[in-house]
Scaffold this active site. Structure first.
Site, PDB file in Angstrom:
ATOM      1  N   GLU A 193       0.827  -1.208   0.000  1.00  0.00           N
ATOM      2  CA  GLU A 193       0.000   0.000   0.000  1.00  0.00           C
ATOM      3  C   GLU A 193       0.866   1.264   0.000  1.00  0.00           C
ATOM      4  O   GLU A 193       0.549   2.236  -0.686  1.00  0.00           O
ATOM      5  CB  GLU A 193      -0.947  -0.009   1.205  1.00  0.00           C
ATOM      6  CG  GLU A 193      -2.144   0.884   1.007  1.00  0.00           C
ATOM      7  CD  GLU A 193      -3.312   0.521   1.929  1.00  0.00           C
ATOM      8  OE1 GLU A 193      -3.681  -0.670   1.990  1.00  0.00           O
ATOM      9  OE2 GLU A 193      -3.814   1.417   2.595  1.00  0.00           O
TER      10      GLU A 193
ATOM     11  N   GLU B  23       2.065   1.627  -3.439  1.00  0.00           N
ATOM     12  CA  GLU B  23       0.996   2.124  -4.315  1.00  0.00           C
ATOM     13  C   GLU B  23       0.801   3.631  -4.112  1.00  0.00           C
ATOM     14  O   GLU B  23       0.666   4.380  -5.077  1.00  0.00           O
ATOM     15  CB  GLU B  23      -0.303   1.365  -3.998  1.00  0.00           C
ATOM     16  CG  GLU B  23      -1.428   1.629  -4.982  1.00  0.00           C
ATOM     17  CD  GLU B  23      -2.737   0.922  -4.587  1.00  0.00           C
ATOM     18  OE1 GLU B  23      -2.758   0.157  -3.588  1.00  0.00           O
ATOM     19  OE2 GLU B  23      -3.740   1.151  -5.281  1.00  0.00           O
TER      20      GLU B  23
ATOM     21  N   CYS C  99      -8.710  -2.205   3.631  1.00  0.00           N
ATOM     22  CA  CYS C  99      -8.612  -3.439   4.418  1.00  0.00           C
ATOM     23  C   CYS C  99      -9.873  -3.741   5.226  1.00  0.00           C
ATOM     24  O   CYS C  99     -10.074  -4.861   5.658  1.00  0.00           O
ATOM     25  CB  CYS C  99      -7.396  -3.402   5.328  1.00  0.00           C
ATOM     26  SG  CYS C  99      -7.110  -1.808   6.038  1.00  0.00           S
TER      27      CYS C  99
ATOM     28  N   SER D  13      -7.434   1.761  -2.543  1.00  0.00           N
ATOM     29  CA  SER D  13      -6.209   1.010  -2.828  1.00  0.00           C
ATOM     30  C   SER D  13      -6.615  -0.336  -3.405  1.00  0.00           C
ATOM     31  O   SER D  13      -7.620  -0.921  -2.996  1.00  0.00           O
ATOM     32  CB  SER D  13      -5.442   0.804  -1.514  1.00  0.00           C
ATOM     33  OG  SER D  13      -4.541  -0.267  -1.660  1.00  0.00           O
TER      34      SER D  13
ATOM     35  N   LYS E 102     -15.840  -9.992   7.594  1.00  0.00           N
ATOM     36  CA  LYS E 102     -14.765 -10.845   7.041  1.00  0.00           C
ATOM     37  C   LYS E 102     -15.338 -12.159   6.511  1.00  0.00           C
ATOM     38  O   LYS E 102     -14.758 -12.778   5.629  1.00  0.00           O
ATOM     39  CB  LYS E 102     -13.701 -11.128   8.101  1.00  0.00           C
ATOM     40  CG  LYS E 102     -12.858  -9.911   8.459  1.00  0.00           C
ATOM     41  CD  LYS E 102     -11.796  -9.622   7.424  1.00  0.00           C
ATOM     42  CE  LYS E 102     -11.035  -8.350   7.760  1.00  0.00           C
ATOM     43  NZ  LYS E 102     -10.234  -7.860   6.629  1.00  0.00           N
TER      44      LYS E 102
ATOM     45  N   GLU F  96     -16.260 -11.227   3.170  1.00  0.00           N
ATOM     46  CA  GLU F  96     -15.055 -11.022   2.349  1.00  0.00           C
ATOM     47  C   GLU F  96     -14.502 -12.356   1.838  1.00  0.00           C
ATOM     48  O   GLU F  96     -14.155 -12.473   0.664  1.00  0.00           O
ATOM     49  CB  GLU F  96     -13.985 -10.282   3.159  1.00  0.00           C
ATOM     50  CG  GLU F  96     -12.686 -10.038   2.378  1.00  0.00           C
ATOM     51  CD  GLU F  96     -11.613  -9.320   3.202  1.00  0.00           C
ATOM     52  OE1 GLU F  96     -11.900  -8.269   3.800  1.00  0.00           O
ATOM     53  OE2 GLU F  96     -10.472  -9.836   3.257  1.00  0.00           O
TER      54      GLU F  96
ATOM     55  N   GLU G  54     -13.537 -13.225  -6.302  1.00  0.00           N
ATOM     56  CA  GLU G  54     -12.284 -12.682  -6.828  1.00  0.00           C
ATOM     57  C   GLU G  54     -11.113 -12.920  -5.869  1.00  0.00           C
ATOM     58  O   GLU G  54      -9.960 -12.759  -6.247  1.00  0.00           O
ATOM     59  CB  GLU G  54     -12.427 -11.191  -7.161  1.00  0.00           C
ATOM     60  CG  GLU G  54     -12.661 -10.238  -5.986  1.00  0.00           C
ATOM     61  CD  GLU G  54     -14.128 -10.127  -5.563  1.00  0.00           C
ATOM     62  OE1 GLU G  54     -14.931 -11.010  -5.912  1.00  0.00           O
ATOM     63  OE2 GLU G  54     -14.451  -9.153  -4.848  1.00  0.00           O
TER      64      GLU G  54
ATOM     65  N   CYS H 109     -11.094  -2.054  14.534  1.00  0.00           N
ATOM     66  CA  CYS H 109     -11.397  -3.485  14.763  1.00  0.00           C
ATOM     67  C   CYS H 109     -11.484  -3.845  16.240  1.00  0.00           C
ATOM     68  O   CYS H 109     -12.058  -4.882  16.581  1.00  0.00           O
ATOM     69  CB  CYS H 109     -10.336  -4.359  14.130  1.00  0.00           C
ATOM     70  SG  CYS H 109     -10.291  -4.202  12.359  1.00  0.00           S
TER      71      CYS H 109
HETATM   72 FE1  HC0 Z   1      -8.858  -5.754  11.323  1.00  0.00          FE
HETATM   73 FE2  HC0 Z   1      -7.251  -5.995   9.409  1.00  0.00          FE
HETATM   74  S1  HC0 Z   1      -6.960  -4.618  11.155  1.00  0.00           S
HETATM   75  S2  HC0 Z   1      -9.405  -5.271   9.152  1.00  0.00           S
HETATM   76  O1  HC0 Z   1      -9.504  -4.186  11.844  1.00  0.00           O
HETATM   77  O2  HC0 Z   1      -6.279  -3.982   7.690  1.00  0.00           O
HETATM   78  O3  HC0 Z   1     -11.076  -7.662  11.121  1.00  0.00           O
HETATM   79  O4  HC0 Z   1      -7.844  -6.737  13.930  1.00  0.00           O
HETATM   80  O5  HC0 Z   1      -7.559  -8.352  10.734  1.00  0.00           O
HETATM   81  O6  HC0 Z   1      -7.554  -8.075   7.262  1.00  0.00           O
HETATM   82  O7  HC0 Z   1      -4.482  -6.898   9.790  1.00  0.00           O
HETATM   83  C1  HC0 Z   1     -10.289  -6.894  11.350  1.00  0.00           C
HETATM   84  C2  HC0 Z   1      -8.352  -6.358  13.009  1.00  0.00           C
HETATM   85  C3  HC0 Z   1      -7.815  -7.257  10.611  1.00  0.00           C
HETATM   86  C4  HC0 Z   1      -7.414  -7.294   8.042  1.00  0.00           C
HETATM   87  C5  HC0 Z   1      -5.523  -6.586   9.590  1.00  0.00           C
HETATM   88  C6  HC0 Z   1      -6.675  -4.803   8.236  1.00  0.00           C
END
Ligand code: HC0
Ligand code: SF4
Length: 580
Positions: A281, A284, A301, A321, A361, A364, A369, A513
């Site tokens: 990142e 980028e 993310c 990104s 997640k 996700e 993809e 998070c």
């Molecule tokens: Fe998070 Fe992550 S920091 S989104 O908040 O970027 O879920 O803890 O794992 O993937 O590393 C959540 C937390 C993660 C991801 C990371 C990011």
């Protein structure tokens, strides 16, 4: 100030204060189901719908959450009338509630169950009609069971006012009232981002994460394929509360040990991939900055933020990104690099799982993809709560288990990775590396903490001089705050103005998070969330290396597998695209 007495104790509070808040100041707890207030994130649910907080004020009974204090008011929370009224209300709620506490996913964490226990309700006196709605299991992330809904509207307030998504709202009237979606659509067919913040504030089992623990146990029971697991940054500070440890207590080694005890063959760290994300990142960003690319660059993310951007701001997707999230960078590295190089296994001969503080997640990992040749990169994503249940089911006490170490080489990370789990952290981590990319110098140790982007305000901005260029950065957490920045960006673009920022970090959950929709329930106590954040900053401060580009295992990964930063292989395994 207004002076009144509550249970005989004198209290002075600003005018406009509600009785319930005033009572807290003199240590009097008034039970409530719908009321929840989290000042830090601008969340106030005071619809006075449940009537569980009725108290005596003079000769009348009034709802404490909805009644403002008056000069000379005499409040008594425990008169026989108030006690009887409150108990009746809970009994009536129970009369239209499934009697399945034993098997309810929220059992042990349910505010209605707790209240019934505290009030000594031993039988359901009222037998009446029961509402029945189908359970919505349409999404990868959320299970919505309207029969368990007590119409407190916390979810609606969260989704509409804090997140500004507006998926949930009360529909119909009287006994037929439910918290529904537009045209009663399945959650999967709405604009839900799966941030899970509605789940975080639901007092009962009406909104829960989709439980994938059975699939996890099945994966552990089979013997043909080794099972690898990664744990997200915020897991190590979130899980502690489930086992009676202090909020924010750092349990990294204990989670690793518990996962090994559960039978996972390799326990790795999402943080390793967070360092990798920064390498890609920051690269980028520097490419866009120096070669006239699209700025601002927006972090990608947080999966709920990506969902939000895809549905609400499709015109701004080119600013995201192209980097995958650390979760989704980690899995292909485990599947195509570690499996081959270390285990001599083909990509489909291993199972890759993740433990996340997040329910988006789960969505996700289901994105097509994020896979290759029909093999999905991450087989399964579990929340912190699901992992805690598995650990308890196996009879393991996380609080006393002896620490274990992550497996190598996908288990080593720098401090920059740990702070990903708290709002502003990705931005700070990226700046530590982008600075070196641009200037070829290292930020001195006393300059790597970007204090301006720390803390729990919804929007935090700073200007950082990177090699002679003033870089304007901003971190926002909550989708409502994201909306403010996106509306501003849209307006600047429409007017032909240069956008204000160079880098925008967005996390959908207020606080990042550490406040994820898959974390232990905070019950409205934001101090817990802050303590988790402090835990992550402490891990960073105590690590010998605190910049992602200093991770030797990452350098080795580029040399042996990925090639150049931003190069062909990096694009195949570490980048993605978005859909409008
Ligand atoms: Fe998070 Fe992550 S920091 S989104 O908040 O970027 O879920 O803890 O794992 O993937 O590393 C959540 C937390 C993660 C991801 C990371 C990011
Ligand atoms: Fe709204 Fe988030 Fe809940 Fe979806 S998950 S309904 S976007 S609060």
């Amino acid at each position: 100030l207004v002076n009144l007495t509550i249970n005989g104790k004198a209290v002075s509070v600003p005018s406009g204060t509600k009785i319930l808040e005033a009572a807290k100041q003199v240590g009097v707890k008034i039970p409530s189901l719908c009321q929840m207030k989290i000042d830090e994130i601008g969340f106030t649910n005071e619809c006075a719908s449940c009537r569980v907080c009725m108290v005596s004020a003079g000769r009348k009974l009034v709802p404490a959450c909805g009644t403002m204090v008056k000069e000379g008011m005499v409040v008594n929370t425990n008169t026989p009338e108030a006690l009887k009224y409150r108990k009746n209300v809970v009994e009536l709620l129970l009369s239209d509630h499934p009697q399945d506490c034993y098997t309810c996913a929220k059992s042990g964490k349910c505010e209605l169950q707790d209240l019934a226990a505290d009030m000594g309700i031993r039988k359901i006196r009222f037998k009446g009609e029961q509402s029945t709605s189908p359970i919505d299991t349409s999404s990868y992330s959320i299970v919505k069971d309207n029969d368990k809904c007590i119409l407190c509207r916390r979810c609606e307030t969260m989704c509409t006012e804090v997140q500004t998504v507006g998926v949930l709202s009360g529909v119909n009237r009287g006994f037929n009232t439910v918290v529904g979606t537009f045209f009663n659509a399945d959650m999967m067919d709405t604009e839900c981002t799966f941030c899970g913040q509605c789940v975080s504030v639901c007092p009962t089992g009406a909104l829960m994460e989709k439980d994938n623990t059975k699939e996890a146990w099945d994966a552990l029971a089979q013997k043909e394929k080794p099972v690898m697991v990664q744990i997200a940054p915020a897991v190590r500070v979130g899980i502690s509360e489930e086992f009676g440890l202090e909020p924010g207590a750092i349990s990294t080694g204990k989670v690793v040990a518990a996962l090994k005890a559960l039978g996972f063959d390799y326990v790795f760290d999402t943080n390793f991939a967070a360092d990798l994300t920064i390498m890609e990142e920051a690269n980028e960003f520097v490419q866009r900055l120096t070669k006239g690319g699209d700025l601002p660059i927006m972090t990608s993310c947080c999966p709920a933020w990506v969902n939000f951007c895809e549905t609400q701001y499709p015109d701004l997707l080119k600013y995201l990104s192209t980097c995958r999230s650390p979760q989704s960078m980690f899995s292909p590295v485990a599947r195509y690099y570690f499996a081959d190089k270390v285990l001599g296994k083909k990509p489909d001969e291993v199972i890759v799982m993740s433990i996340m503080p997040c329910i988006a997640k789960k969505y996700e990992v289901a994105r097509e993809e994020l896979g290759k040749d029909g093999i999905i990169d991450t087989d399964l994503s579990l929340t912190v709560r699901e992992l805690a249940r598995m650990i308890k089911e196996a009879g393991i006490d996380l609080a006393t288990i002896e620490d274990a170490e992550f497996d190598s080489p996908l288990g080593y990370s720098t401090g920059a990775a740990d702070i990903f789990g708290v709002t502003g952290g990705v931005l700070e981590a990226a700046l530590r590396t982008a600075y070196t990319d641009v200037t070829k110098n290292e930020l001195p140790d006393d300059a790597i903490e970007f204090k301006a982007v720390r803390g729990f305000e919804g929007i935090k901005e700073a200007t950082v001089n990177v090699g002679g260029t003033d870089v304007n950065v901003v971190a926002a957490s909550s989708l409502g705050c994201a909306r403010k920045l996106m509306d501003e960006l849209r307006a600047d673009l429409a007017a032909g103005r240069t956008p204000k920022y160079h880098i925008i970090e967005i996390m959908a959950c207020p606080g990042g998070c550490v406040a994820g929709g898959g974390q232990p329930f905070h019950g409205g106590d934001y101090e817990k969330v802050k303590a988790r954040g402090a835990g992550l900053y402490a891990i960073d401060a105590n690590k010998p290396k605190r910049k992602s580009h200093q991770n030797e295992d990452i350098k080795k990964l580029y040399a042996e597998f990925l090639g150049e930063r931003g190069g062909h292989n990096a694009h195949t395994y570490l980048h993605t695209h978005y859909f409008d």
